[in-house]
Design a protein around this motif. Structure first.
Motif, short mmCIF file in Angstrom:
data_model
loop_
_atom_site.label_atom_id
_atom_site.label_comp_id
_atom_site.label_asym_id
_atom_site.label_seq_id
_atom_site.Cartn_x
_atom_site.Cartn_y
_atom_site.Cartn_z
N UNK A 22 0.82 -1.22 0.00
CA UNK A 22 0.00 0.00 0.00
C UNK A 22 0.85 1.27 0.00
N UNK A 23 1.97 1.23 0.71
CA UNK A 23 2.81 2.42 0.83
C UNK A 23 4.00 2.12 1.72
N UNK A 24 4.70 3.18 2.16
CA UNK A 24 5.84 3.01 3.05
C UNK A 24 5.39 2.48 4.41
N UNK A 25 6.33 1.85 5.13
CA UNK A 25 6.02 1.27 6.43
C UNK A 25 7.03 1.72 7.47
N UNK A 26 6.61 1.71 8.73
CA UNK A 26 7.50 1.97 9.86
C UNK A 26 7.59 0.71 10.71
N UNK A 27 8.79 0.44 11.20
CA UNK A 27 9.02 -0.62 12.17
C UNK A 27 9.67 0.01 13.39
N UNK A 28 9.10 -0.25 14.56
CA UNK A 28 9.61 0.32 15.80
C UNK A 28 9.63 -0.75 16.89
N UNK A 29 10.51 -0.62 17.87
CA UNK A 29 10.44 -1.54 19.01
C UNK A 29 9.20 -1.24 19.84
N UNK A 30 8.62 -2.26 20.40
CA UNK A 30 7.49 -2.06 21.29
C UNK A 30 7.99 -1.53 22.63
N UNK A 31 7.41 -0.44 23.09
CA UNK A 31 7.77 0.14 24.38
C UNK A 31 6.81 -0.38 25.44
N UNK A 32 7.34 -1.22 26.34
CA UNK A 32 6.49 -1.80 27.37
C UNK A 32 5.86 -0.72 28.24
N UNK A 33 6.51 0.40 28.35
CA UNK A 33 5.98 1.48 29.20
C UNK A 33 4.61 1.96 28.73
N UNK A 34 4.32 1.79 27.44
CA UNK A 34 3.02 2.23 26.94
C UNK A 34 1.88 1.45 27.59
N UNK A 35 2.12 0.17 27.86
CA UNK A 35 1.10 -0.63 28.54
C UNK A 35 1.11 -0.39 30.04
N UNK A 38 13.17 2.80 26.34
CA UNK A 38 13.74 1.59 26.94
C UNK A 38 14.76 1.90 28.03
N UNK A 39 15.41 3.07 27.94
CA UNK A 39 16.42 3.44 28.93
C UNK A 39 15.87 4.34 30.02
N UNK A 40 14.55 4.51 30.04
CA UNK A 40 13.93 5.29 31.10
C UNK A 40 13.79 6.77 30.81
N UNK A 41 14.23 7.21 29.64
CA UNK A 41 14.13 8.62 29.27
C UNK A 41 12.89 8.84 28.39
N UNK A 42 12.33 10.05 28.40
CA UNK A 42 11.18 10.31 27.53
C UNK A 42 11.61 10.35 26.06
#
Length: 285
Positions: free
Chosen positions: A167-180, A247-251
Motif C-alpha cells: 500500500x505504501x511506506x512502512x514503519x518498524x519500531x520496538x514495542x515500548x512496554x511502558x506504553x502498557x 527503553x532506557x527510562x528517558x522520555x
C-alpha cells in the motif's frame, strides 16, 4: 467573519471534543462552520480562514488529500499551514526529527517498491528488538498497526510488513512496554505555547483515541515536546506532542501531531478559549 472548521463525512458536525471550540469563536464575533474537507462544490472563498480539525480519514486517501491541499490553499488561508500538513502526513518526519537531535522512539522506515524487500526478522535482530510494531507511514487511528513477538517476525510479521508495503511506506519500531504500564502522555500547544497535558491509556489495536486525563506536566517531557515543536518546519497554530518512556527510562517522542489531533479541550476548558484567541488574531491580519 466566517471560519471553516474542517471535519470528515463520518462526523459532519465535528467530533465531540471540537464542539468546545464553537462558543468561544462565536463570543469573539466569528462564525464557525463545520465543513467536510472533501465535500464537492464547497465555495472556499467565502471563508476568512479554514482550520483543520477532524479530518480523520485523510490517511486512507492520501493522494486525494494532497490534491485537495493543492486546490484549496490558493482559495483560503489554511491552518495549520499547508507545508506543515504535507510534512506531517508521512511519519518519515520522525527520522528527520531524530536527525535534529530530538529523542525519538527508534524507527526504521521501509520504502514501498524497494528493489529488495525488507526482512522484519533481520531488521529486528540487527537492533536487538524482541517485540516490534509494524504500521503504515501514512496512517492514523491504529489502522494496520500490529504488534509482533520475536517468534512471529519471520512469518506473520513479515506477511503484515509486506501487506503494508503493498500500500505504501512502512514503519518498524520496538514495542515500548511502558506504553502498557504508564500509557502515553500528550502535550498540547496552542499558538506555539504549552496549553495542557493529558495521559491516555494504551491504544494498541484501538479504533479510536481514548479519553485523556489531566496530567501535571513533567519537566523533562515538556522540554522534549518543546524541542520537537521547534524542529518543525513552520510555526503551528495547534499541535499535540505524544511522548512515552523509552527503553532506557528517558522520555522519547512518539508522534508530533499537527494535522488533525484531538486536543482534549474537555480536559482543560480554557484551552478552547486560547485557540479561539489565536484564530481571531490570524483572522484579523
Amino acid at each position: 467573519m466566517d471560519i471553516a472548521l474542517l471535519t470528515y463525512a463520518e462526523a459532519p458536525t465535528l467530533p465531540p471534543d471540537d464542539h468546545h471550540l464553537l462558543a468561544p469563536l462565536r463570543a469573539r464575533g466569528l462564525t464557525p462552520h463545520a465543513v467536510v474537507w472533501d465535500a464537492p462544490e464547497v465555495d472556499w472563498s467565502r471563508f476568512r480562514l479554514a482550520v483543520v480539525r477532524g479530518t480523520w480519514d485523510y490517511f486512507v486517501k492520501p493522494q486525494a488529500f494532497g490534491q485537495w491541499l493543492q486546490k484549496v490553499e490558493v482559495q483560503v488561508e489554511l491552518y495549520n499551514p499547508p507545508a506543515l500538513l504535507r510534512w506531517n502526513a508521512h511519519k518519515g518526519y520522525l527520522q528527520q526529527l531524530a536527525e535534529a537531535d530530538v529523542p525519538v522512539t527508534p524507527t526504521r522506515l521501509c520504502r514501498k517498491g524497494a528493489s529488495r524487500p525488507a526482512s522484519l526478522a533481520a531488521l529486528a535482530d540487527e537492533r536487538g528488538w524482541e517485540q516490534v510494531v509494524v504500521k503504515p507511514a501514512v496512517s492514523g487511528g491504529g489502522r494496520l498497526t500490529r504488534l509482533f513477538s520475536r517468534a512471529e517476525h519471520a512469518h506473520a510479521g513479515q506477511e503484515h510488513l509486506e501487506a503494508v508495503l503493498d500500500e505504501g511506506d512502512a514503519l518498524v519500531q520496538p514495542f515500548l512496554r511502558s506504553l502498557h504500564e504508564e500509557g502515553e502522555r500528550s502535550y498540547v500547544f496552542i499558538d506555539g505555547a504549552f496549553s495542557h497535558a493529558v495521559v491516555r491509556p494504551p491504544t494498541m489495536g484501538a479504533q479510536s483515541l481514548p479519553d485523556g486525563y489531566p496530567l501535571a506536566p513533567r519537566a523533562d517531557e515538556l522540554q522534549l515536546a518543546l524541542r520537537a515543536l521547534r524542529a518543525a518546519p513552520t510555526r503551528t497554530l495547534y499541535a499535540r506532542v505524544d511522548v512515552a518512556t523509552g527503553a532506557e527510562g528517558n522520555p522519547v517522542l512518539q508522534e508530533l501531531e499537527v494535522i488533525e489531533p484531538r486536543l482534549f479541550f474537555a480536559s482543560a476548558p480554557a484551552s478552547a478559549e486560547r485557540l479561539a484567541d489565536a484564530i481571531l488574531a490570524r483572522a484579523k491580519r
